[in-house]
Design a protein around this motif. Structure first.
Motif, PDB file in Angstrom:
ATOM      1  N   GLN A  10       0.842  -1.211   0.000  1.00  0.00           N
ATOM      2  CA  GLN A  10       0.000   0.000   0.000  1.00  0.00           C
ATOM      3  C   GLN A  10       0.870   1.252   0.000  1.00  0.00           C
ATOM      4  N   LYS A  11       2.165   1.062  -0.170  1.00  0.00           N
ATOM      5  CA  LYS A  11       3.141   2.148  -0.163  1.00  0.00           C
ATOM      6  C   LYS A  11       3.138   2.929   1.154  1.00  0.00           C
ATOM      7  N   ASP A  12       2.891   2.206   2.237  1.00  0.00           N
ATOM      8  CA  ASP A  12       2.908   2.846   3.553  1.00  0.00           C
ATOM      9  C   ASP A  12       4.330   3.344   3.855  1.00  0.00           C
ATOM     10  N   LYS A  13       4.460   4.663   4.027  1.00  0.00           N
ATOM     11  CA  LYS A  13       5.795   5.268   4.119  1.00  0.00           C
ATOM     12  C   LYS A  13       6.595   4.780   5.309  1.00  0.00           C
ATOM     13  N   ARG A  14       5.904   4.573   6.437  1.00  0.00           N
ATOM     14  CA  ARG A  14       6.633   4.116   7.632  1.00  0.00           C
ATOM     15  C   ARG A  14       7.179   2.709   7.442  1.00  0.00           C
ATOM     16  N   THR A  15       6.361   1.865   6.812  1.00  0.00           N
ATOM     17  CA  THR A  15       6.806   0.487   6.550  1.00  0.00           C
ATOM     18  C   THR A  15       8.007   0.488   5.603  1.00  0.00           C
ATOM     19  N   ILE A  16       7.936   1.290   4.551  1.00  0.00           N
ATOM     20  CA  ILE A  16       9.045   1.367   3.590  1.00  0.00           C
ATOM     21  C   ILE A  16      10.305   1.851   4.302  1.00  0.00           C
ATOM     22  N   VAL A  75       6.377   7.362  -7.969  1.00  0.00           N
ATOM     23  CA  VAL A  75       7.838   7.416  -8.087  1.00  0.00           C
ATOM     24  C   VAL A  75       8.550   7.357  -6.732  1.00  0.00           C
ATOM     25  N   GLY A  76       9.561   6.522  -6.675  1.00  0.00           N
ATOM     26  CA  GLY A  76      10.414   6.433  -5.494  1.00  0.00           C
ATOM     27  C   GLY A  76      11.802   6.953  -5.842  1.00  0.00           C
ATOM     28  N   VAL A  96      14.777  19.087   2.262  1.00  0.00           N
ATOM     29  CA  VAL A  96      14.030  20.335   2.396  1.00  0.00           C
ATOM     30  C   VAL A  96      13.412  20.699   1.047  1.00  0.00           C
ATOM     31  N   ARG A  97      14.252  20.562   0.004  1.00  0.00           N
ATOM     32  CA  ARG A  97      13.791  20.933  -1.325  1.00  0.00           C
ATOM     33  C   ARG A  97      12.619  20.064  -1.790  1.00  0.00           C
ATOM     34  N   MET A  98      12.624  18.833  -1.330  1.00  0.00           N
ATOM     35  CA  MET A  98      11.622  17.913  -1.840  1.00  0.00           C
ATOM     36  C   MET A  98      10.406  17.785  -0.929  1.00  0.00           C
ATOM     37  N   LEU A 103       3.611  14.954   1.267  1.00  0.00           N
ATOM     38  CA  LEU A 103       2.269  14.455   1.574  1.00  0.00           C
ATOM     39  C   LEU A 103       1.704  13.544   0.484  1.00  0.00           C
ATOM     40  N   ASP A 104       2.424  13.454  -0.622  1.00  0.00           N
ATOM     41  CA  ASP A 104       1.966  12.629  -1.740  1.00  0.00           C
ATOM     42  C   ASP A 104       2.339  11.167  -1.465  1.00  0.00           C
TER      43      ASP A 104
END
Ligand SMILES: Nc1nc2c(ncn2[C@@H]2O[C@H](COP(=O)(O)OP(=O)(O)OP(=O)(O)O)[C@@H](O)[C@H]2O)c(=O)[nH]1
Ligand SMILES: [Mg+2]
Length: 314
Positions: A10-16, A75-76, A96-98, A103-104
């Motif tokens: 599910q592209k869960d950011k914490r898991t990744i 995109v990763g 910082v730049r990114m 939130l995406d």
């Protein structure tokens, strides 16, 4: 399916993020986790960006992320910094730049330093990319600073390699001599707002003229800091992918990458094994003979190879 694997898909950011940290730290569960995700991989389009420090790779990635999202793909990004043992200022700057993509859920960005990397940076980069692949990102961008070896290693990983250069930033012939030109599928002349951009393009063209190319790498001019030339850059990337697919090179490259991976793992295992062998007293004794100039290093190496592989005594 394991809970973490479902979350990963599910592209869960914490898991990744957790998985990549485990890879970076060489956690004992690492190999098991990688085994679990391997069947889910092989789908992502891997794009490598390399070039000298400060060439504008991160700025270009920033623009490419926006472009890739516009065409509806996820995109990763893995930004590799082999020079710094710490997460230095540059990478912090990248973050910082990114942040506008923070939130995406279809964008994930991660920097990797060399600190604490078990098994080398190229290995953990490959493994981190695999996590993003399993998560289902359509495209993965890998940023490596071009300082020699790392530049060349990217070609064992990426489907398409972008070489980012700047006008007036040193002698292009040096790049050519170092064999770095060979790995480029696409040249990006960034900072095209500075003088000398056209001259650099001509110089690259002249060097490309020296060879026959099945795919002659196109040269794209960009001003990444102003988001100019990004669409052209993306369309050349897509063209390269089409070329790979039409010629069968896509499959061939990927097979070579896997071959290279297995080779590296074998090399690593053999190296560890040999280091153990060399601790044996017989070996030490032989080494002493070399120190006394009674035996030649080549000779000792051959004797031990025969002993290890064929049990031969010489
Ligand atoms: N004039 C000009 N400056 C640019 C351009 N693209 C990037 N820069 C600037 O160049 C500097 C380096 O850009 P980065 O994108 O961080 O370069 P990089 O290649 O990722 O750098 P490292 O990761 O440190 O190797 C920044 O100050 C950018 O604002 C451009 O097209 N023109
Ligand atoms: Mg950068």
């Amino acid at each position: 399916m394991d809970g973490w694997l479902r979350l990963l898909k599910q592209k869960d950011k914490r898991t990744i993020a957790r998985l990549i940290t485990k890879i970076e730290d060489g956690s004992p569960e690492k190999n098991q986790l990688l085994e679990k995700i391997f069947p889910e991989t092989g789908k992502t389009f891997l794009i490598g960006l390399t070039g000298p420090p400060g060439a504008g790779k991160s700025s270009l990635i920033d623009g490419l992320i926006t472009k890739i999202r516009q065409v509806g793909l996820s995109v990763g990004v893995i930004a590799v910094d082999p020079t710094s043992p710490f997460t230095g200022g540059a990478m912090l700057g990248d973050r910082v730049r990114m942040t506008k993509h923070a939130l995406d859920t279809d964008v994930f960005i991660r920097s990797m330093g060399s600190r604490g990397n078990v098994g080398g940076l190229s290995r953990s980069t490959r493994e981190a990319v695999r996590v993003l692949d399993a998560a289902g990102f359509d495209v993965v961008l890998i940023e490596t600073v071009g300082v020699g070896q790392a530049e060349l290693e990217i070609m064992h990983l990426a489907d398409t390699v972008l070489l980012v250069l700047n006008p007036g930033a040193g002698d292009i012939v040096q790049v050519f001599k170092a064999g770095i030109m060979e790995i480029a599928d696409l040249f990006v002349v960034n900072k095209a707002d500075l003088s000398g951009a056209n001259r650099l393009v001509t110089e690259i063209e002249e060097l490309l003229d020296l060879q026959q190319w099945e795919w002659r790498p196109p040269i794209v001019q960009t001003i990444a800091s102003l988001n100019q030339g990004i669409s052209e850059c993306w369309s050349q990337i897509i063209k390269h992918r089409q070329h790979l697919e039409e010629t069968g090179e896509w499959v061939k490259r990927r097979q070579n990458h896997l071959r290279q991976e297995v080779l590296e793992l074998l090399e690593d295992s053999f190296y560890q094994f040999l280091k153990q062998e060399m601790k044996k007293p017989e070996f030490e004794a032989e080494l002493e003979q070399v120190a006394l100039r009674r035996k030649v290093p080549h000779q000792v190496a051959r004797i031990w190879l025969n002993r290890i592989l064929f049990g031969k005594k010489e």
